[in-house]
Design a protein around this motif. Structure first.
Motif, mmCIF file in Angstrom:
data_model
loop_
_atom_site.group_PDB
_atom_site.id
_atom_site.type_symbol
_atom_site.label_atom_id
_atom_site.label_comp_id
_atom_site.label_asym_id
_atom_site.label_seq_id
_atom_site.Cartn_x
_atom_site.Cartn_y
_atom_site.Cartn_z
ATOM 1 N N PHE A 242 56.899 56.526 27.268
ATOM 2 C CA PHE A 242 56.113 56.838 26.072
ATOM 3 C C PHE A 242 55.143 55.717 25.747
ATOM 4 O O PHE A 242 53.999 55.959 25.368
ATOM 5 N N LYS A 243 55.590 54.493 25.904
ATOM 6 C CA LYS A 243 54.813 53.358 25.415
ATOM 7 C C LYS A 243 53.491 53.178 26.150
ATOM 8 O O LYS A 243 52.608 52.479 25.656
ATOM 9 N N ASN B 92 57.738 52.571 19.601
ATOM 10 C CA ASN B 92 58.002 52.876 21.007
ATOM 11 C C ASN B 92 59.495 52.925 21.311
ATOM 12 O O ASN B 92 59.908 53.599 22.265
ATOM 13 N N ASN C 261 60.312 56.492 20.549
ATOM 14 C CA ASN C 261 59.407 57.522 21.102
ATOM 15 C C ASN C 261 58.811 58.382 19.986
ATOM 16 O O ASN C 261 58.745 59.616 20.087
#
Length: 115
Positions: A29-30, A73, A76
């Motif tokens: 996700f990050k 992060n 998420n």
């Protein structure tokens, strides 16, 4: 399977505030640029705000100074803090990557600004 789940919308009076959340089932996700989009009745969907993995942000002119996008992060999750809401902010709000992927649109969350 990638999934975005938006929440936090509702009915609010002009001048009010809301915080939207988007939980993403997206690996790594990050590294993704995340965005909040909105679609008002009879209008095309537009990108409202975006944020990179390291926190650089973009805002469409109509929301600058009123909306703040931020992300966690570790969870998420990407958020949209909205203040000084106006009737013209009424729309369904969605999150997606930037640029958007047609496969990733969720149900969105309705924001209605009305007295």
């Amino acid at each position: 399977q990638v999934q975005f789940v938006e929440s936090g919308g509702g009915l609010v009076q002009p001048g009010g505030s809301l915080r939207l959340s988007c939980a993403a089932s997206l690996s790594t996700f990050k590294i993704w640029v995340m965005g909040w989009y909105r679609q008002a009745p009879g209008k095309e969907r537009e990108l409202v705000a975006s944020i990179t993995g390291v926190g650089s942000t973009y805002y469409v002119d109509s929301v600058k100074g009123r909306f703040i996008i931020f992300r966690d992060n570790s969870k998420n999750t990407v958020y949209l803090q909205m203040a000084s809401l106006k009737p013209e902010d009424t729309a369904v709000y969605y999150c997606n990557v930037v640029p958007s992927s047609a496969d990733y649109w969720g149900q969105g969350t309705q924001v209605t600004v009305s007295s």
